[in-house]
Design an enzyme around this catalytic site. Structure first.
Site, PDB file in Angstrom:
ATOM      1  N   LYS A 110      38.239  47.734  30.295  1.00  0.00           N
ATOM      2  CA  LYS A 110      38.854  46.752  29.399  1.00  0.00           C
ATOM      3  C   LYS A 110      39.234  47.377  28.064  1.00  0.00           C
ATOM      4  O   LYS A 110      40.283  47.071  27.509  1.00  0.00           O
ATOM      5  CB  LYS A 110      37.926  45.551  29.205  1.00  0.00           C
ATOM      6  CG  LYS A 110      37.907  44.678  30.443  1.00  0.00           C
ATOM      7  CD  LYS A 110      37.116  43.405  30.250  1.00  0.00           C
ATOM      8  CE  LYS A 110      37.145  42.585  31.537  1.00  0.00           C
ATOM      9  NZ  LYS A 110      36.230  41.453  31.484  1.00  0.00           N
ATOM     10  N   LYS A 190      46.234  46.724  41.260  1.00  0.00           N
ATOM     11  CA  LYS A 190      45.416  45.532  41.491  1.00  0.00           C
ATOM     12  C   LYS A 190      46.019  44.362  40.702  1.00  0.00           C
ATOM     13  O   LYS A 190      46.379  44.527  39.536  1.00  0.00           O
ATOM     14  CB  LYS A 190      43.992  45.803  41.000  1.00  0.00           C
ATOM     15  CG  LYS A 190      43.099  44.580  41.080  1.00  0.00           C
ATOM     16  CD  LYS A 190      41.847  44.713  40.206  1.00  0.00           C
ATOM     17  CE  LYS A 190      41.063  43.421  40.254  1.00  0.00           C
ATOM     18  NZ  LYS A 190      40.724  42.771  39.041  1.00  0.00           N
ATOM     19  N   LYS A 193      45.520  39.616  35.426  1.00  0.00           N
ATOM     20  CA  LYS A 193      46.169  39.054  34.236  1.00  0.00           C
ATOM     21  C   LYS A 193      46.458  40.150  33.226  1.00  0.00           C
ATOM     22  O   LYS A 193      47.491  40.162  32.574  1.00  0.00           O
ATOM     23  CB  LYS A 193      45.224  38.040  33.567  1.00  0.00           C
ATOM     24  CG  LYS A 193      45.086  36.760  34.329  1.00  0.00           C
ATOM     25  CD  LYS A 193      43.977  35.911  33.737  1.00  0.00           C
ATOM     26  CE  LYS A 193      42.597  36.393  34.161  1.00  0.00           C
ATOM     27  NZ  LYS A 193      41.822  35.421  34.933  1.00  0.00           N
TER      28      LYS A 193
HETATM   29  P1  ADP Z   1      41.831  39.148  36.218  1.00  0.00           P
HETATM   30  O1  ADP Z   1      41.629  40.545  36.760  1.00  0.00           O
HETATM   31  O2  ADP Z   1      43.190  38.644  36.503  1.00  0.00           O
HETATM   32  O3  ADP Z   1      41.444  39.030  34.765  1.00  0.00           O
HETATM   33  P2  ADP Z   1      39.357  37.836  36.716  1.00  0.00           P
HETATM   34  O4  ADP Z   1      38.658  39.068  36.261  1.00  0.00           O
HETATM   35  O5  ADP Z   1      39.307  36.633  35.843  1.00  0.00           O
HETATM   36  O6  ADP Z   1      40.858  38.213  37.040  1.00  0.00           O
HETATM   37  O7  ADP Z   1      38.825  37.466  38.163  1.00  0.00           O
HETATM   38  C1  ADP Z   1      38.362  36.200  38.614  1.00  0.00           C
HETATM   39  C2  ADP Z   1      37.883  36.336  40.045  1.00  0.00           C
HETATM   40  O8  ADP Z   1      38.968  36.704  40.905  1.00  0.00           O
HETATM   41  C3  ADP Z   1      36.823  37.425  40.238  1.00  0.00           C
HETATM   42  O9  ADP Z   1      35.898  37.035  41.229  1.00  0.00           O
HETATM   43  C4  ADP Z   1      37.622  38.623  40.685  1.00  0.00           C
HETATM   44  O10 ADP Z   1      36.853  39.537  41.385  1.00  0.00           O
HETATM   45  C5  ADP Z   1      38.711  37.954  41.537  1.00  0.00           C
HETATM   46  N1  ADP Z   1      39.943  38.735  41.498  1.00  0.00           N
HETATM   47  C6  ADP Z   1      40.732  38.935  40.424  1.00  0.00           C
HETATM   48  N2  ADP Z   1      41.799  39.708  40.731  1.00  0.00           N
HETATM   49  C7  ADP Z   1      41.651  40.024  42.034  1.00  0.00           C
HETATM   50  C8  ADP Z   1      42.424  40.801  42.950  1.00  0.00           C
HETATM   51  N3  ADP Z   1      43.544  41.401  42.601  1.00  0.00           N
HETATM   52  N4  ADP Z   1      41.981  40.900  44.223  1.00  0.00           N
HETATM   53  C9  ADP Z   1      40.845  40.279  44.601  1.00  0.00           C
HETATM   54  N5  ADP Z   1      40.082  39.531  43.798  1.00  0.00           N
HETATM   55  C10 ADP Z   1      40.464  39.392  42.529  1.00  0.00           C
END
Ligand code: ADP
Ligand code: TRP
Length: 322
Positions: A110, A190, A193
């Protein structure tokens, strides 16, 4: 089995969140006692705009319900409605070594993405451990990127047990679906957001179509077979294909050629609407009834606090605060 998971309201829910997390939640509530929450305290590590945070929390709560989380089956709540969570975080902090947190890759990732390296961001895994331990969850469904945080949670719980000589916590296990472990974004990395490469679940159809049409592809000519390795479009099509026949269609067009990437993307958009059409309609309906969403969250908070109360009592006694 008691199941718990949280999602940060730090942006609009996207299909990575759905396939990596929310879809599993919906299935798990059929069989288990489930706790699902909006991690708004965690979101403060990246969202520092009050009006925006309020909107994101409201939208994610609406999204949870629209996607099938059912307040009759599951306890659905907002993290900040449980004052016991930050309290437990503190007790846990005092038995957590700096080294353990320094080894967490999510902090480094991050910061590399430009997030301010605040103390809150550094201590993020401790707050997450409190979320998990406070309701004594056995199983935590998350994407693969969160696996390390589950290991840290177990380490913190064990170190509390070692320090105070009393087994108050349940050591949780992660639940990770192997085949959808990482959903690719429109740029092939991946989906996240923070990379700005997401395909949202809700929001205007036109914008989503545009996103889908911009999924990266190579320059293989229409008639030629297409590579499937590291091909984001292939992975997304396989993920969305509604049945065996469609999944077979995807295999065939990649293996044999003859269909261009543009047409495949149009098919992906059809799959998208088939998958999320109903949820999108429910979302619009619930948007018109924010009081109902608030009522569900308030009820969830009451139930979660009831579950947390005896554990908190035990923890306060173990450390000598009571
Ligand atoms: P972001 O990476 O968009 O900030 P979050 O960290 O808020 O997403 O993730 C929320 C949930 O969704 C978590 O359980 C995370 O592991 C899952 N998740 C987020 N992005 C992915 C992805 N590309 N593939 C699979 N699971 C994901
Ligand atoms: N850290 C998780 C994420 O970014 C969200 C989260 C916070 C969480 N607390 C949790 C997930 C407890 C599972 C259990 O996705």
């Amino acid at each position: 089995m008691r199941v718990l998971s949280g999602v940060q309201p730090s942006g609009n829910p996207h299909i990575g969140n759905y396939f990596g997390a929310i879809r599993q939640f919906v299935r798990l509530q059929e069989e288990h006692e489930c706790y699902f929450f909006l991690a708004d305290l965690h979101a403060l590590t990246t969202v520092q705009d009050a009006e925006r945070l309020r909107g994101l929390v409201r939208d994610l709560a609406t999204g949870f319900l629209a996607l099938g989380l059912d307040s009759k089956r599951s306890v659905i709540y907002r993290q900040s409605d449980l004052p016991e969570v930050p309290e437990l975080t503190w007790y846990l902090s005092t038995v957590t070594s700096m080294g353990l947190l320094q080894r967490c890759t999510s902090f480094k990732d991050k910061v590399a993405q430009g997030v301010v390296p605040s103390h809150g961001l550094f201590a993020y895994p401790v707050l997450m451990a409190a979320d998990i331990l406070i309701v004594k969850s056995d199983l935590v469904p998350v994407g693969r990127d969160q696996k390390q945080h589950l290991e840290v949670t177990r380490d913190i719980a064990s170190s509390f047990h070692a320090v105070y000589g009393e087994e108050v916590f349940v050591l949780p296990d992660p639940l990770i679906l192997a085949d959808v472990a990482v959903v690719p974004g429109i740029d092939g990395r991946k989906m996240s957001k923070s990379y700005g490469n997401t395909i949202d679940i809700f929001g205007p159809e036109k914008a989503i179509r545009k996103k889908i049409m911009s999924v990266v592809t190579d320059s293989t000519p229409v008639e030629k077979p297409k590579p499937t390795e590291n091909n984001a479009l292939y992975q997304l099509l396989k993920l969305f294909a509604p049945d065996e026949a469609e999944s077979e269609w995807v295999e065939t067009v990649f293996r044999e050629g003859g269909v261009g990437y543009g047409d495949m993307k149009k098919r992906l958009f059809d799959y998208y609407l088939a998958t999320f059409g109903d949820a999108r309609a429910r979302y619009e309906e619930l948007r018109g009834d924010p009081e109902e969403v608030e009522r569900i969250l308030a009820d969830g908070a009451t139930r979660a606090r009831e579950t947390a109360a005896p554990l908190m009592d035990q923890v306060r006694r173990a450390v000598g605060i009571r």
